[in-house]
Design a protein around this motif. Structure first.
Motif, PDB file in Angstrom:
ATOM      1  N   LEU A  97      53.083 -31.050  20.611  1.00  0.00           N
ATOM      2  CA  LEU A  97      53.317 -29.616  20.800  1.00  0.00           C
ATOM      3  C   LEU A  97      52.973 -28.846  19.529  1.00  0.00           C
ATOM      4  CD1 LEU A  97      54.562 -27.334  22.624  1.00  0.00           C
ATOM      5  CD2 LEU A  97      56.701 -27.757  21.392  1.00  0.00           C
ATOM      6  N   MET A  98      53.393 -29.359  18.358  1.00  0.00           N
ATOM      7  CA  MET A  98      53.133 -28.659  17.108  1.00  0.00           C
ATOM      8  C   MET A  98      51.650 -28.720  16.738  1.00  0.00           C
ATOM      9  SD  MET A  98      56.049 -27.481  16.709  1.00  0.00           S
ATOM     10  CE  MET A  98      55.981 -26.633  15.141  1.00  0.00           C
ATOM     11  N   VAL A  99      50.974 -29.794  17.111  1.00  0.00           N
ATOM     12  CA  VAL A  99      49.524 -29.859  16.894  1.00  0.00           C
ATOM     13  C   VAL A  99      48.839 -28.752  17.690  1.00  0.00           C
ATOM     14  CG1 VAL A  99      47.440 -31.240  17.249  1.00  0.00           C
ATOM     15  CG2 VAL A  99      49.513 -32.315  16.352  1.00  0.00           C
ATOM     16  N   ASP A 100      49.253 -28.582  18.946  1.00  0.00           N
ATOM     17  CA  ASP A 100      48.671 -27.522  19.776  1.00  0.00           C
ATOM     18  C   ASP A 100      49.027 -26.140  19.234  1.00  0.00           C
ATOM     19  OD1 ASP A 100      47.686 -29.512  21.389  1.00  0.00           O
ATOM     20  OD2 ASP A 100      49.232 -29.307  22.932  1.00  0.00           O
ATOM     21  N   LEU A 101      50.249 -25.992  18.717  1.00  0.00           N
ATOM     22  CA  LEU A 101      50.650 -24.716  18.128  1.00  0.00           C
ATOM     23  C   LEU A 101      49.758 -24.379  16.930  1.00  0.00           C
ATOM     24  CD1 LEU A 101      52.501 -22.266  17.723  1.00  0.00           C
ATOM     25  CD2 LEU A 101      54.100 -23.773  16.499  1.00  0.00           C
ATOM     26  N   GLY A 102      49.458 -25.362  16.107  1.00  0.00           N
ATOM     27  CA  GLY A 102      48.585 -25.127  14.960  1.00  0.00           C
ATOM     28  C   GLY A 102      47.205 -24.670  15.375  1.00  0.00           C
ATOM     29  N   GLN A 103      46.682 -25.248  16.451  1.00  0.00           N
ATOM     30  CA  GLN A 103      45.376 -24.824  16.950  1.00  0.00           C
ATOM     31  C   GLN A 103      45.422 -23.389  17.457  1.00  0.00           C
ATOM     32  OE1 GLN A 103      43.646 -27.327  15.414  1.00  0.00           O
ATOM     33  NE2 GLN A 103      42.246 -27.159  17.127  1.00  0.00           N
ATOM     34  N   TRP A 104      46.506 -23.050  18.169  1.00  0.00           N
ATOM     35  CA  TRP A 104      46.669 -21.677  18.660  1.00  0.00           C
ATOM     36  C   TRP A 104      46.767 -20.692  17.504  1.00  0.00           C
ATOM     37  CZ3 TRP A 104      50.909 -18.330  18.019  1.00  0.00           C
ATOM     38  CH2 TRP A 104      50.832 -17.142  18.748  1.00  0.00           C
ATOM     39  N   MET A 105      47.531 -21.040  16.468  1.00  0.00           N
ATOM     40  CA  MET A 105      47.688 -20.152  15.314  1.00  0.00           C
ATOM     41  C   MET A 105      46.353 -19.923  14.607  1.00  0.00           C
ATOM     42  SD  MET A 105      51.307 -21.483  13.714  1.00  0.00           S
ATOM     43  CE  MET A 105      51.098 -20.534  12.205  1.00  0.00           C
ATOM     44  N   ALA A 106      45.553 -20.963  14.499  1.00  0.00           N
ATOM     45  CA  ALA A 106      44.253 -20.815  13.854  1.00  0.00           C
ATOM     46  C   ALA A 106      43.386 -19.817  14.608  1.00  0.00           C
ATOM     47  CB  ALA A 106      43.559 -22.172  13.761  1.00  0.00           C
ATOM     48  N   GLU A 107      43.450 -19.850  15.938  1.00  0.00           N
ATOM     49  CA  GLU A 107      42.676 -18.907  16.744  1.00  0.00           C
ATOM     50  C   GLU A 107      43.267 -17.507  16.682  1.00  0.00           C
ATOM     51  OE1 GLU A 107      39.850 -19.442  18.701  1.00  0.00           O
ATOM     52  OE2 GLU A 107      39.744 -21.326  17.590  1.00  0.00           O
ATOM     53  N   GLU A 108      44.581 -17.407  16.837  1.00  0.00           N
ATOM     54  CA  GLU A 108      45.253 -16.101  16.944  1.00  0.00           C
ATOM     55  C   GLU A 108      45.257 -15.353  15.624  1.00  0.00           C
ATOM     56  OE1 GLU A 108      47.551 -13.023  18.817  1.00  0.00           O
ATOM     57  OE2 GLU A 108      46.294 -14.658  19.592  1.00  0.00           O
ATOM     58  N   TYR A 109      45.498 -16.064  14.516  1.00  0.00           N
ATOM     59  CA  TYR A 109      45.673 -15.401  13.225  1.00  0.00           C
ATOM     60  C   TYR A 109      44.491 -15.604  12.279  1.00  0.00           C
ATOM     61  CZ  TYR A 109      50.368 -14.761  14.974  1.00  0.00           C
ATOM     62  OH  TYR A 109      51.436 -14.394  15.749  1.00  0.00           O
ATOM     63  N   LEU A 110      43.371 -16.112  12.826  1.00  0.00           N
ATOM     64  CA  LEU A 110      42.131 -16.201  12.074  1.00  0.00           C
ATOM     65  C   LEU A 110      42.317 -16.945  10.748  1.00  0.00           C
ATOM     66  CD1 LEU A 110      41.043 -12.529  12.760  1.00  0.00           C
ATOM     67  CD2 LEU A 110      40.002 -14.556  13.778  1.00  0.00           C
ATOM     68  N   CYS A 111      42.975 -18.096  10.833  1.00  0.00           N
ATOM     69  CA  CYS A 111      43.184 -18.922   9.648  1.00  0.00           C
ATOM     70  C   CYS A 111      42.577 -20.299   9.878  1.00  0.00           C
ATOM     71  CB  CYS A 111      44.679 -19.043   9.328  1.00  0.00           C
ATOM     72  SG  CYS A 111      45.648 -19.959  10.559  1.00  0.00           S
ATOM     73  N   PHE A 112      42.525 -21.107   8.842  1.00  0.00           N
ATOM     74  CA  PHE A 112      42.088 -22.485   8.988  1.00  0.00           C
ATOM     75  C   PHE A 112      43.202 -23.284   9.654  1.00  0.00           C
ATOM     76  CE2 PHE A 112      39.575 -21.886   4.791  1.00  0.00           C
ATOM     77  CZ  PHE A 112      38.576 -21.216   5.481  1.00  0.00           C
ATOM     78  N   PRO A 113      42.866 -24.239  10.533  1.00  0.00           N
ATOM     79  CA  PRO A 113      43.921 -25.095  11.099  1.00  0.00           C
ATOM     80  C   PRO A 113      44.758 -25.781  10.031  1.00  0.00           C
ATOM     81  CG  PRO A 113      41.865 -25.414  12.291  1.00  0.00           C
ATOM     82  CD  PRO A 113      41.543 -24.540  11.114  1.00  0.00           C
ATOM     83  N   SER A 114      44.123 -26.176   8.926  1.00  0.00           N
ATOM     84  CA  SER A 114      44.869 -26.853   7.863  1.00  0.00           C
ATOM     85  C   SER A 114      45.939 -25.943   7.272  1.00  0.00           C
ATOM     86  CB  SER A 114      43.914 -27.323   6.759  1.00  0.00           C
ATOM     87  OG  SER A 114      43.144 -26.238   6.274  1.00  0.00           O
ATOM     88  N   GLN A 115      45.699 -24.618   7.251  1.00  0.00           N
ATOM     89  CA  GLN A 115      46.710 -23.683   6.749  1.00  0.00           C
ATOM     90  C   GLN A 115      47.907 -23.635   7.690  1.00  0.00           C
ATOM     91  OE1 GLN A 115      43.932 -20.363   6.425  1.00  0.00           O
ATOM     92  NE2 GLN A 115      44.256 -20.295   4.223  1.00  0.00           N
ATOM     93  N   ALA A 116      47.650 -23.697   8.998  1.00  0.00           N
ATOM     94  CA  ALA A 116      48.745 -23.710   9.963  1.00  0.00           C
ATOM     95  C   ALA A 116      49.571 -24.982   9.823  1.00  0.00           C
ATOM     96  CB  ALA A 116      48.195 -23.585  11.385  1.00  0.00           C
ATOM     97  N   TYR A 117      48.917 -26.127   9.693  1.00  0.00           N
ATOM     98  CA  TYR A 117      49.657 -27.388   9.588  1.00  0.00           C
ATOM     99  C   TYR A 117      50.391 -27.494   8.255  1.00  0.00           C
ATOM    100  CZ  TYR A 117      47.010 -28.632  13.739  1.00  0.00           C
ATOM    101  OH  TYR A 117      46.484 -28.631  14.998  1.00  0.00           O
ATOM    102  N   LYS A 118      49.829 -26.925   7.212  1.00  0.00           N
ATOM    103  CA  LYS A 118      50.501 -26.934   5.915  1.00  0.00           C
ATOM    104  C   LYS A 118      51.821 -26.172   5.995  1.00  0.00           C
ATOM    105  CE  LYS A 118      49.616 -25.872   1.017  1.00  0.00           C
ATOM    106  NZ  LYS A 118      49.776 -27.243   0.536  1.00  0.00           N
ATOM    107  N   ALA A 119      51.844 -25.087   6.789  1.00  0.00           N
ATOM    108  CA  ALA A 119      53.071 -24.304   6.950  1.00  0.00           C
ATOM    109  C   ALA A 119      54.151 -25.078   7.698  1.00  0.00           C
ATOM    110  CB  ALA A 119      52.769 -23.004   7.700  1.00  0.00           C
ATOM    111  N   MET A 120      53.756 -26.093   8.456  1.00  0.00           N
ATOM    112  CA  MET A 120      54.708 -26.837   9.281  1.00  0.00           C
ATOM    113  C   MET A 120      55.361 -28.000   8.555  1.00  0.00           C
ATOM    114  SD  MET A 120      52.570 -27.056  12.840  1.00  0.00           S
ATOM    115  CE  MET A 120      52.002 -25.583  13.687  1.00  0.00           C
ATOM    116  N   LEU A 121      54.776 -28.422   7.436  1.00  0.00           N
ATOM    117  CA  LEU A 121      55.254 -29.622   6.748  1.00  0.00           C
ATOM    118  C   LEU A 121      55.781 -29.262   5.367  1.00  0.00           C
ATOM    119  CD1 LEU A 121      52.261 -31.953   7.668  1.00  0.00           C
ATOM    120  CD2 LEU A 121      54.554 -32.015   8.666  1.00  0.00           C
TER     121      LEU A 121
END
Length: 714
Positions: free
Chosen positions: A78-102
């Motif tokens: 679920l969190m992997v999919d959330l990171g992908q959604w955030m990258a699309e929605e907020y125009l960021c790198f996926p790695s930035q989304a996953y970094k925020a989660m850990l």
């Protein structure tokens, strides 16, 4: 052959895509694992997005994953999919989304506790070693840290026993403490009971606005809904906008849910954050009270999210990934069936609009608990005070109210959304204010440090004896900050005990907790503070709230300025009249006829909403359109302007998709941290076409920073 698609932990253009690696035979790996992989001439960490069987068209020369980093799955699917959604929605790198989660410094293995245990037999000679060995034999394995804390004189004996083999060390996962749910000490009002039942019986994935006046008992509704989730074996998350709110919230929830509550905010040490992260993942913690990043915690069975004071701008992250916590929580509600409760006395215009359009559920609490009345509000026109010869920070009305409260041994809160002693320093000869050399903003004088400080880049200098421009000695301090208010209180009421709450005085968790409990225990009579004390805190002995300058935010270049002014006034007013004593509120302003101030004085959210929503619709601001703020900056003003014009040329294509483009123009703060800034504002509908253009801007070397749904326009 199995293949794994991996996102690398590298934040750089060109690397923001998936990379395919071969999975060695026998390696246990799944979606969400952290892995170490070869990359270029070195190594890299990454997150596995998918594991799949290879087909016939396998690229040649694939490299193999070297190792799975952890003995657990770091991110759920679920969190992997959330990171992908955030990258699309907020125009960021996926790695930035996953970094925020850990959390930083996350252990590769789950942290364990160290137990020490006596083994075998030992000659019974009287000694410290024998005494400790006997204790361990009789009491069984003990935590090593417990021995060091309770029996420090035996620490050396413990080391010697371990060395000789009479005591062995065991590493085990922390034991779950006995947990229980205490009965509520309150009898719910009819409104509270109905609100709780509607949330509890609603379908998974339901989203609710709980709109309740200050003091209406929203927290008890949260507690009832959480209890229902816990009894069904689930977990719950309570989000708060400020670290200042966590001490009282944690206390309230911990008394109800015994040994079930964890804490999450930036004031925790890395070790504390890592422990909480694992405790949530393994369900040793069932309830978390935390700030916005807690929405990414690895809940195993999340059933409910409560977002208290949902209107607060601190729920918007200003650095990549520039997410809004409400939107992330709504995604979790849709995708995982998590119930979401958005609570506020002054909901954001967007949330209020969703509720009134029937897009989310809407529950209202219109009465305070115990039928207490909302405090009467007196609006003082400070222009009249000046005409009457009163040049004090405090109006005569506020002075009288404070004096009466202190005589009755009651408490007072004075609210001013400016810290420091003076807002700016001005030369009376040439009229120029002292500005930060790095930012196009005036500097604030802090008396305690005897320094001028820029609140944007923290540049600090001594106040000048003469004007830097005309060399006149006629330097004067204008405006008032919290530090100045404290000084004036001490002059007018020398026997009053005064506390101050702002970013200068509260720098860590201990400071927040000490402030809250000292004021609750009446160790201070007057609390002077900024917006951090204007919301959520419950001080039953406060009978007077003074809002020193209600119109501070009304003149900012921000379309949310009226909304923020209204919210701060109502929230600050709500800090009084919560106990057995009736409260009173004094609002000081130079613009008493402004509709935000007039409606706030009447506690009239509906009236404010109707007037503000018309303005939003007329100018096509949220919730009627989406916003994207594009910013370019450079050390050269000419280069910054040239970059902005290039970006504006690219986004002109968005006109074809129904967007409106404003700018480029210098930012309201045109220079910040030695860089000149230009803004372009795009208003319009969300569509894949719009996002395609914006993504191209991100990928090209325009140096363009894009904020989706900006909350700070400066």
């Amino acid at each position: 052959m199995r293949l794994a698609d991996v996102v690398l932990d590298r934040i750089a253009r060109g690397l923001d895509r998936t990379w395919t690696y071969e999975v060695p035979a026998g390696m246990e790996i799944s979606k969400g694992c952290r892995v170490r992989v070869p990359f270029g001439k070195g190594k890299a960490q990454g997150i596995v997005l998918a594991v799949r069987e290879a087909n016939d068209a396998v690229p040649s020369g694939l490299k193999c994953i070297e190792a799975v980093t952890d003995n657990y799955v770091a991110l759920s699917p679920l969190m992997v999919d959330l990171g992908q959604w955030m990258a699309e929605e907020y125009l960021c790198f996926p790695s930035q989304a996953y970094k925020a989660m850990l959390p930083n410094g996350l252990d590769s293995e789950e942290p364990t506790v160290v137990l020490v245990e006596a083994v075998g037999e030992r000659a019974k000679r009287a000694s410290k070693k024998q005494r400790l060995w006997t204790i361990l034999r009789e009491r069984g394995p003990l935590l090593q840290t417990r021995i060091h804390e309770e029996m420090p004189e035996l620490a050396r004996s413990l080391r010697e026993l371990i060395k000789e083999g009479s005591v062995v060390i065991r590493h085990e996962l922390p034991q779950r403490l006995p947990q229980s749910i205490a009965p509520s000490p309150f009898t719910l009002t009819t409104e509270q009971q109905q609100a709780a039942e509607r949330i509890i019986t609603s379908a998974p994935g339901s989203v609710w606005l709980l709109e309740g006046v200050t003091g209406s008992g929203k927290t008890e509704v949260y507690l009832q809904a959480i209890e229902s989730v816990l009894r069904a074996g689930g977990q719950a998350l309570v989000l708060v906008p400020e670290i200042a709110l966590t001490p009282q919230t944690v206390l309230r929830f911990s008394e109800r849910f015994i040994n079930m509550v964890g804490l999450w905010h930036s004031g925790l040490s890395p070790a504390e954050r890592t422990k909480t992260w694992h405790d949530v993942r393994t369900q040793r913690i069932s309830v978390v009270v935390g700030v916005r990043s807690a929405v990414f915690l690895p809940f195993a069975k999340l059933g409910l999210i409560v977002m208290d004071e949902e209107h607060e701008s601190t729920y918007k992250q200003e650095e990549h990934p520039r997410y809004h916590t409400r939107e992330v929580a709504m995604w979790l509600a849709r995708q995982a069936g998590v119930k979401l409760v958005l609570g506020s006395a002054t909901p954001s215009l967007e949330t209020a609009f969703y509720a009134r359009q029937g897009l989310i559920g809407w529950i209202r609490l219109d009465s305070r608990v115990g039928d207490r009345a909302l405090p009467p509000v007196t609006v003082v026109d400070m222009r009249h005070e000046l005409k009457e010869g009163n040049h004090s920070i405090f109006s005569s009305v506020l002075q009288d109210a404070v004096s009466e409260a202190l005589e009755q041994h009651e408490q007072v809160i004075l609210f001013l959304n400016r810290r420091g002693y003076a807002s700016f320093v001005l030369c009376r000869e040439c009229g120029k204010a002292i500005e930060c050399p790095r930012c196009a903003v005036t500097m604030t004088y802090h008396q305690h440090e005897d320094a001028l400080i820029c609140h944007y880049c923290f540049y600090t200098t001594k106040p000048p004896r003469a004007c830097p421009s005309c060399h006149s000695p006629k330097i004067r301090y204008f405006g008032a900050g919290t530090e100045r208010v404290v000084e004036e209180v001490q002059k007018l009421w020398p026997n009053a005990r005064v506390s101050r709450a702002d970013r200068d005085t509260l720098r860590n968790r201990a400071g927040y907790e000490a402030l809250y409990f000292d004021f609750v225990e009446h160790k201070a009579d007057v609390l002077v503070g900024t917006q951090m004390i204007a919301k959520g805190m419950d001080f039953p002995n406060v009978s007077v709230v003074g809002i020193i300058a209600a119109d501070v935010a009304l003149h900012l270049p921000d379309f949310r300025r009226a909304e923020r002014t209204f919210q701060l006034m109502v929230q600050a007013s709500g800090r009084t009249g919560r106990g057995n004593r009736p409260g009173t509120v004094v609002v000081q302003t130079y613009d008493p006829d402004h509709f935000a101030i007039a409606h706030a004085a009447r506690h009239d959210y509906d009236g404010f909403y109707r007037q503000e929503i018309e303005f939003r619709q007329e100018l096509q601001y949220p919730p009627f359109a989406n916003l994207w703020l594009l910013e370019v900056a450079d050390a050269s003003v000419q280069e910054a302007r040239r970059k902005a014009e290039r970006v504006a040329h690219v986004v002109q294509s968005l006109l074809a998709y129904g967007c409106e483009i404003l700018g480029p123009a210098p930012a309201p703060l045109p220079k910040l941290r030695e860089r000149y800034r230009f803004h372009i504002l795009v208003k319009g509908p969300k569509s894949e076409d719009v996002y395609h253009v914006l993504r191209e801007l991100e990928r090209e070397d325009f140096g363009c920073r894009i904020t989706v749904d900006p909350y700070y326009m400066l």
